[in-house]
Motif scaffolding. Structure first.
Motif, PDB file in Angstrom:
ATOM      1  N   HIS A 167      29.805 -23.083 -14.391  1.00  0.00           N
ATOM      2  CA  HIS A 167      29.835 -21.966 -15.324  1.00  0.00           C
ATOM      3  C   HIS A 167      29.111 -22.438 -16.582  1.00  0.00           C
ATOM      4  CE1 HIS A 167      33.511 -23.167 -17.861  1.00  0.00           C
ATOM      5  NE2 HIS A 167      33.409 -24.102 -16.954  1.00  0.00           N
ATOM      6  N   SER A 168      28.666 -21.486 -17.377  1.00  0.00           N
ATOM      7  CA  SER A 168      27.762 -21.848 -18.476  1.00  0.00           C
ATOM      8  C   SER A 168      28.443 -22.577 -19.628  1.00  0.00           C
ATOM      9  CB  SER A 168      27.039 -20.608 -19.006  1.00  0.00           C
ATOM     10  OG  SER A 168      27.948 -19.670 -19.522  1.00  0.00           O
ATOM     11  N   ARG A 169      29.737 -22.690 -19.621  1.00  0.00           N
ATOM     12  CA  ARG A 169      30.433 -23.450 -20.655  1.00  0.00           C
ATOM     13  C   ARG A 169      30.720 -24.883 -20.214  1.00  0.00           C
ATOM     14  NH1 ARG A 169      32.876 -20.094 -24.645  1.00  0.00           N
ATOM     15  NH2 ARG A 169      31.313 -18.499 -25.006  1.00  0.00           N
ATOM     16  N   CYS A 170      30.176 -25.280 -19.106  1.00  0.00           N
ATOM     17  CA  CYS A 170      30.360 -26.642 -18.608  1.00  0.00           C
ATOM     18  C   CYS A 170      29.736 -27.620 -19.603  1.00  0.00           C
ATOM     19  CB  CYS A 170      29.708 -26.804 -17.252  1.00  0.00           C
ATOM     20  SG  CYS A 170      29.807 -28.464 -16.583  1.00  0.00           S
ATOM     21  N   PRO A 171      30.490 -28.635 -20.041  1.00  0.00           N
ATOM     22  CA  PRO A 171      29.931 -29.570 -21.008  1.00  0.00           C
ATOM     23  C   PRO A 171      28.821 -30.451 -20.435  1.00  0.00           C
ATOM     24  CG  PRO A 171      32.115 -30.267 -20.340  1.00  0.00           C
ATOM     25  CD  PRO A 171      31.875 -28.926 -19.720  1.00  0.00           C
ATOM     26  N   SER A 172      28.796 -30.600 -19.127  1.00  0.00           N
ATOM     27  CA  SER A 172      27.771 -31.444 -18.521  1.00  0.00           C
ATOM     28  C   SER A 172      27.317 -30.811 -17.215  1.00  0.00           C
ATOM     29  CB  SER A 172      28.327 -32.840 -18.246  1.00  0.00           C
ATOM     30  OG  SER A 172      27.410 -33.586 -17.477  1.00  0.00           O
ATOM     31  N   ILE A 173      26.299 -30.002 -17.294  1.00  0.00           N
ATOM     32  CA  ILE A 173      25.801 -29.359 -16.084  1.00  0.00           C
ATOM     33  C   ILE A 173      24.892 -30.339 -15.363  1.00  0.00           C
ATOM     34  CG2 ILE A 173      24.527 -27.405 -15.147  1.00  0.00           C
ATOM     35  CD1 ILE A 173      25.454 -25.778 -17.489  1.00  0.00           C
ATOM     36  N   ASN A 174      25.497 -31.178 -14.519  1.00  0.00           N
ATOM     37  CA  ASN A 174      24.799 -32.140 -13.671  1.00  0.00           C
ATOM     38  C   ASN A 174      24.049 -33.203 -14.468  1.00  0.00           C
ATOM     39  OD1 ASN A 174      23.842 -33.290 -11.292  1.00  0.00           O
ATOM     40  ND2 ASN A 174      22.107 -31.933 -11.176  1.00  0.00           N
ATOM     41  N   GLY A 175      24.163 -33.203 -15.758  1.00  0.00           N
ATOM     42  CA  GLY A 175      23.431 -34.163 -16.564  1.00  0.00           C
ATOM     43  C   GLY A 175      21.947 -33.870 -16.611  1.00  0.00           C
ATOM     44  N   LYS A 176      21.461 -33.012 -15.708  1.00  0.00           N
ATOM     45  CA  LYS A 176      20.041 -32.717 -15.619  1.00  0.00           C
ATOM     46  C   LYS A 176      19.743 -31.240 -15.811  1.00  0.00           C
ATOM     47  CE  LYS A 176      20.188 -35.647 -11.720  1.00  0.00           C
ATOM     48  NZ  LYS A 176      19.898 -35.742 -10.318  1.00  0.00           N
ATOM     49  N   GLY A 177      20.718 -30.422 -15.634  1.00  0.00           N
ATOM     50  CA  GLY A 177      20.489 -28.983 -15.704  1.00  0.00           C
ATOM     51  C   GLY A 177      20.941 -28.311 -14.426  1.00  0.00           C
ATOM     52  N   PHE A 178      20.518 -27.100 -14.258  1.00  0.00           N
ATOM     53  CA  PHE A 178      20.870 -26.337 -13.071  1.00  0.00           C
ATOM     54  C   PHE A 178      19.590 -25.799 -12.475  1.00  0.00           C
ATOM     55  CE2 PHE A 178      21.361 -23.927 -16.936  1.00  0.00           C
ATOM     56  CZ  PHE A 178      20.485 -22.878 -16.736  1.00  0.00           C
ATOM     57  N   ASP A 179      19.671 -25.385 -11.238  1.00  0.00           N
ATOM     58  CA  ASP A 179      18.485 -24.899 -10.550  1.00  0.00           C
ATOM     59  C   ASP A 179      18.327 -23.388 -10.669  1.00  0.00           C
ATOM     60  OD1 ASP A 179      17.959 -27.547  -9.575  1.00  0.00           O
ATOM     61  OD2 ASP A 179      19.597 -27.240  -8.171  1.00  0.00           O
ATOM     62  N   PHE A 180      19.472 -22.687 -10.681  1.00  0.00           N
ATOM     63  CA  PHE A 180      19.461 -21.233 -10.787  1.00  0.00           C
ATOM     64  C   PHE A 180      20.551 -20.793 -11.747  1.00  0.00           C
ATOM     65  CE2 PHE A 180      17.599 -22.284  -6.761  1.00  0.00           C
ATOM     66  CZ  PHE A 180      16.494 -21.466  -6.700  1.00  0.00           C
ATOM     67  N   TRP A 181      20.246 -19.808 -12.573  1.00  0.00           N
ATOM     68  CA  TRP A 181      21.172 -19.231 -13.541  1.00  0.00           C
ATOM     69  C   TRP A 181      21.421 -17.789 -13.097  1.00  0.00           C
ATOM     70  CZ3 TRP A 181      23.509 -20.522 -18.219  1.00  0.00           C
ATOM     71  CH2 TRP A 181      23.905 -19.467 -19.036  1.00  0.00           C
ATOM     72  N   VAL A 182      22.695 -17.428 -12.952  1.00  0.00           N
ATOM     73  CA  VAL A 182      23.046 -16.054 -12.609  1.00  0.00           C
ATOM     74  C   VAL A 182      23.708 -15.444 -13.836  1.00  0.00           C
ATOM     75  CG1 VAL A 182      24.261 -14.544 -11.011  1.00  0.00           C
ATOM     76  CG2 VAL A 182      23.383 -16.752 -10.194  1.00  0.00           C
TER      77      VAL A 182
ATOM     78  N   CYS B 188      24.388 -21.942 -11.659  1.00  0.00           N
ATOM     79  CA  CYS B 188      25.216 -21.777 -12.850  1.00  0.00           C
ATOM     80  C   CYS B 188      25.444 -20.293 -13.104  1.00  0.00           C
ATOM     81  CB  CYS B 188      24.536 -22.411 -14.055  1.00  0.00           C
ATOM     82  SG  CYS B 188      25.515 -22.304 -15.563  1.00  0.00           S
ATOM     83  N   LEU B 189      26.711 -19.901 -13.240  1.00  0.00           N
ATOM     84  CA  LEU B 189      27.063 -18.526 -13.561  1.00  0.00           C
ATOM     85  C   LEU B 189      27.383 -18.416 -15.044  1.00  0.00           C
ATOM     86  CD1 LEU B 189      27.781 -18.975 -10.429  1.00  0.00           C
ATOM     87  CD2 LEU B 189      28.944 -16.800 -10.698  1.00  0.00           C
ATOM     88  N   GLU B 190      26.750 -17.465 -15.695  1.00  0.00           N
ATOM     89  CA  GLU B 190      26.979 -17.259 -17.118  1.00  0.00           C
ATOM     90  C   GLU B 190      28.431 -16.855 -17.364  1.00  0.00           C
ATOM     91  OE1 GLU B 190      25.146 -14.663 -20.808  1.00  0.00           O
ATOM     92  OE2 GLU B 190      24.684 -14.050 -18.769  1.00  0.00           O
ATOM     93  N   GLY B 191      29.032 -17.455 -18.354  1.00  0.00           N
ATOM     94  CA  GLY B 191      30.405 -17.128 -18.719  1.00  0.00           C
ATOM     95  C   GLY B 191      31.295 -18.346 -18.675  1.00  0.00           C
TER      96      GLY B 191
END
Length: 114
Positions: free
Chosen positions: A10-25, A46-49
């Motif tokens: 989710h978009s409030r994750c403090p560490s999204i894989n350390g590299k980012g995400f591949d797709f944003w919904v 990654c889902l927004e919210g």
């Protein structure tokens, strides 16, 4: 490239894989792709919210559109990369959050999305 499955954030994750995400919904169901896949083992969506907070998770407007779009995306990527769409894992114990509606993320690999 052989992927092991999908990781949801989710978009409030403090560490999204350390590299980012591949797709944003986005909340409205729009999907945005990163320039390239960031992890050799998993595809990160990654889902927004904020699904870690009950009030915010329940108040997400357009959640059905978002979850439908995420399910559709996962099915399309699974077909493209020849992996099971049922191999979906949370990023961590707190991501995508304890209030993420797993039962609403409906995926029908046998007959596609509806």
């Amino acid at each position: 490239m052989e992927y092991k499955g999908f990781i949801l954030h989710h978009s409030r994750c403090p560490s999204i894989n350390g590299k980012g995400f591949d797709f944003w919904v986005a909340k409205d169901g729009e999907i945005y792709a990163g320039p390239l896949l960031t992890d050799p083992d998993h595809i990160h969506v990654c889902l927004e919210g904020n699904y870690g907070e009950q009030e915010e998770a329940l108040e997400l407007t357009g959640r059905k559109k978002q979850l439908f779009a995420a399910g559709k995306l996962i099915l399309e990527l699974a077909a493209r990369y020849e992996i099971s769409p049922l191999l979906i894992e949370p990023h961590s114990n707190s991501c995508p959050g304890v209030f993420f509606p797993w039962n609403e993320l409906v995926i029908y690999p046998a007959d596609g999305y509806h």
